[in-house]
Design an enzyme around this catalytic site. Structure first.
Site, mmCIF file in Angstrom:
data_model
loop_
_atom_site.group_PDB
_atom_site.id
_atom_site.type_symbol
_atom_site.label_atom_id
_atom_site.label_comp_id
_atom_site.label_asym_id
_atom_site.label_seq_id
_atom_site.Cartn_x
_atom_site.Cartn_y
_atom_site.Cartn_z
ATOM 1 N N ARG A 1 0.824 -1.211 0.000
ATOM 2 C CA ARG A 1 0.000 0.000 0.000
ATOM 3 C C ARG A 1 0.861 1.265 0.000
ATOM 4 O O ARG A 1 0.475 2.277 -0.578
ATOM 5 C CB ARG A 1 -0.912 0.008 1.223
ATOM 6 C CG ARG A 1 -2.027 -0.987 1.075
ATOM 7 C CD ARG A 1 -2.907 -0.986 2.289
ATOM 8 N NE ARG A 1 -4.090 -1.795 2.045
ATOM 9 C CZ ARG A 1 -4.786 -2.358 3.003
ATOM 10 N NH1 ARG A 1 -4.451 -2.209 4.260
ATOM 11 N NH2 ARG A 1 -5.843 -3.068 2.711
ATOM 12 N N LYS B 1 -17.955 -16.585 4.089
ATOM 13 C CA LYS B 1 -19.378 -16.467 4.426
ATOM 14 C C LYS B 1 -20.236 -15.896 3.308
ATOM 15 O O LYS B 1 -19.862 -14.911 2.683
ATOM 16 C CB LYS B 1 -19.523 -15.553 5.642
ATOM 17 C CG LYS B 1 -18.996 -16.178 6.900
ATOM 18 C CD LYS B 1 -19.269 -15.275 8.066
ATOM 19 C CE LYS B 1 -18.832 -15.926 9.372
ATOM 20 N NZ LYS B 1 -18.747 -14.943 10.439
ATOM 21 N N GLY C 1 -8.459 -8.333 -0.032
ATOM 22 C CA GLY C 1 -7.203 -8.698 0.614
ATOM 23 C C GLY C 1 -6.738 -10.123 0.355
ATOM 24 O O GLY C 1 -5.599 -10.355 -0.023
ATOM 25 N N GLY D 1 -13.404 -3.902 0.357
ATOM 26 C CA GLY D 1 -14.781 -3.406 0.466
ATOM 27 C C GLY D 1 -15.083 -2.339 -0.568
ATOM 28 O O GLY D 1 -16.167 -2.329 -1.163
HETATM 29 P P1 AMP Z 1 -13.483 -13.624 3.319
HETATM 30 O O1 AMP Z 1 -12.792 -12.864 4.417
HETATM 31 O O2 AMP Z 1 -14.946 -13.813 3.522
HETATM 32 O O3 AMP Z 1 -13.131 -13.105 1.932
HETATM 33 O O4 AMP Z 1 -12.923 -15.088 3.384
HETATM 34 C C1 AMP Z 1 -11.569 -15.399 3.273
HETATM 35 C C2 AMP Z 1 -11.300 -16.506 4.230
HETATM 36 O O5 AMP Z 1 -12.119 -17.601 3.890
HETATM 37 C C3 AMP Z 1 -9.873 -16.991 4.183
HETATM 38 O O6 AMP Z 1 -9.267 -16.669 5.404
HETATM 39 C C4 AMP Z 1 -10.035 -18.500 4.012
HETATM 40 O O7 AMP Z 1 -9.202 -19.227 4.877
HETATM 41 C C5 AMP Z 1 -11.478 -18.743 4.375
HETATM 42 N N1 AMP Z 1 -11.996 -19.972 3.751
HETATM 43 C C6 AMP Z 1 -12.017 -20.275 2.434
HETATM 44 N N2 AMP Z 1 -12.505 -21.511 2.259
HETATM 45 C C7 AMP Z 1 -12.796 -22.018 3.471
HETATM 46 C C8 AMP Z 1 -13.325 -23.255 3.934
HETATM 47 N N3 AMP Z 1 -13.632 -24.214 3.081
HETATM 48 N N4 AMP Z 1 -13.476 -23.423 5.247
HETATM 49 C C9 AMP Z 1 -13.155 -22.443 6.105
HETATM 50 N N5 AMP Z 1 -12.670 -21.237 5.742
HETATM 51 C C10 AMP Z 1 -12.496 -21.030 4.429
#
Ligand code: AMP
Length: 418
Positions: free
Chosen positions: A34, A220, A376, A399
């Site tokens: 950054r 999520k 990120g 975001g």
């Molecule tokens: P986000 O912050 O929602 O973009 O999600 C990114 C995070 O999702 C990363 O830290 C990954 O480790 C996690 N992630 C991806 N696939 C899985 C999974 N199958 N089970 C648990 N965590 C996951």
């Protein structure tokens, strides 16, 4: 006004950057991307003979906190810029004003973390948990009032305003948006980084070459729902992957073992599948998974069908069949947006799927597709796999990028354009 058109000679510029860099426990910067991203803007101003007042946030302090002091990055900024940088230990003190006023041609002043003041975000702090609605409203009104003075003070340091902080462009904060009202159209502008980000988003929104494929990963569904719904109006293919997969699989009646799942989002998952059908969007989900017997890099692993995960096991990445399905869709695309890994890429043994997606994007880009990677974790992925040079654009915004792609007007962008 554009930064290229503006001659900064003899002018003081307030430059809002995003120096929100990760620091280790000894305050060493672990990734200075950054900071490097803002260098072209800072160097242009110095080269013109202007002076710079740099404003940034670092972390999410709730007040003055040594851990989040920008003094920790001062030395590295001096190295990157190749010039000494002064420091004001309080962004709106007499000291800061005096230092800003005394800046000569080519001199640079870094202000302390703007978020040490609640006025930067305009959100009240320190409210008791049991505060009444009246108390909350009064606290909000008070901080909004003092925010005006705070913003005016920051604006008073400079003759012109440059916003180069795309990562916070979706926030209507004092230094990212409100400050712009104190400068006329000829004295406010985007920095080079912001210009590039705005152009990349514009390409994905308004200059779409089809097929357009979005790959949305991450943990999520709930945090990505708005963007997914919005993308259904724009894309030809939507690959939903990462931890989100299992909410869909379970909703479709599959067995997911201990895989991450938002039970209360199963109806939503079914609705999204229906919406995709109605809109003629090819919604692509994994068919197989790399499963583990614990949430750990050293877990025992095997591959299985995504809807037949045994009890006690959890899906931590996609399997080879899904990799191939995803790669085929990606390689036939002309516009590609990637946000979020296919699995727990922080564990070396579960990076394969994210790497395969990254490699397919690089190949599609070689064949003429425009590819935008943002958020990120996906940026960390392309950097980790050494693929950043092979995609069209790597955004510094998470975001902010998603909100821009949702079609929202970002306050930081609107403030310069209006
Ligand atoms: P986000 O912050 O929602 O973009 O999600 C990114 C995070 O999702 C990363 O830290 C990954 O480790 C996690 N992630 C991806 N696939 C899985 C999974 N199958 N089970 C648990 N965590 C996951």
């Amino acid at each position: 006004m554009t930064i290229d058109q503006f001659n900064f000679a003899g002018k003081k510029a307030f430059v809002r950057v995003d120096f929100n860099v990760p620091l280790d426990e000894n305050f060493n910067i672990t990734d200075d991307t950054r900071m490097r991203a803002a260098l072209p803007t800072l160097k242009k101003i110095v080269a013109d003979g202007g002076s710079i007042i740099i404003g940034s946030h670092l972390g999410r302090p709730k007040g003055v906190t040594d851990k989040y002091s920008l003094k920790h990055i001062l030395k590295h900024l001096e190295e990157l810029l190749g010039t000494p940088v002064q420091f004001a230990s309080d962004c709106v003190s007499e000291e800061a004003a005096a230092k800003a006023a005394a800046l000569g041609a080519g001199e640079v002043l870094l202000l302390e973390n703007l978020r040490f003041y609640a006025e930067e975000e305009g959100k009240p702090r320190g409210l008791a948990d049991d505060a009444t609605d009246e108390e909350k409203a009064a606290a909000k009104k008070a901080v909004k009032e003092s925010q005006k003075e705070f913003t005016k003070k920051l604006a008073s340091y400079a003759d012109c305003y440059v916003n180069d902080a795309f990562g916070t462009a979706h926030r209507a904060h004092a230094s990212t948006a409100l400050i712009a009202q104190y400068f006329d159209k000829d004295h406010k502008m985007f920095g080079y980084l912001m210009e590039k980000e705005v152009k990349a988003v514009d390409k994905v929104l308004n200059d779409i070459h089809r097929p357009f494929t979005a790959i949305m990963g991450g943990s999520k569904v709930s945090s990505k729902i708005e963007i997914i719904e919005n993308l259904l109006n724009k894309v030809d293919n939507l690959i939903i992957t990462g931890g989100m997969t299992y909410t869909f699989t379970k909703a479709l009646g599959g067995k997911i073992g201990l895989s991450i799942c938002e039970d209360d989002k199963q109806d939503l998952a079914l609705e999204l599948i229906q919406k995709a059908k109605d809109k003629g969007v090819n919604l692509v989900l994994a068919t197989d998974a790399k499963i583990a017997d614990s949430f750990s890099n050293d877990a025992n692993t095997q591959f299985c069908k995504v809807n037949e995960i045994p009890d006690g096991w959890e899906g931590l990445d996609i399997g080879p069949e899904s990799e191939k399905i995803f790669a085929d869709v990606i390689k036939s695309s002309k516009t590609i947006l990637w946000n979020g890994p296919t699995g727990v890429f922080e564990f070396e043994n579960f990076t394969h799927g994210s790497r395969a997606v990254g490699e397919a994007i690089v190949e599609a880009t070689k064949n003429g597709a425009f590819s935008l990677v943002g958020g990120g974790d996906s940026v960390a992925c392309v950097n980790k796999f050494g693929l950043a040079g092979g995609v069209s654009y790597v955004s510094t915004g998470g975001g902010a990028l998603l909100e821009a792609i949702e079609g929202k007007v970002l306050p930081g962008i609107a403030a310069i354009n209006e």
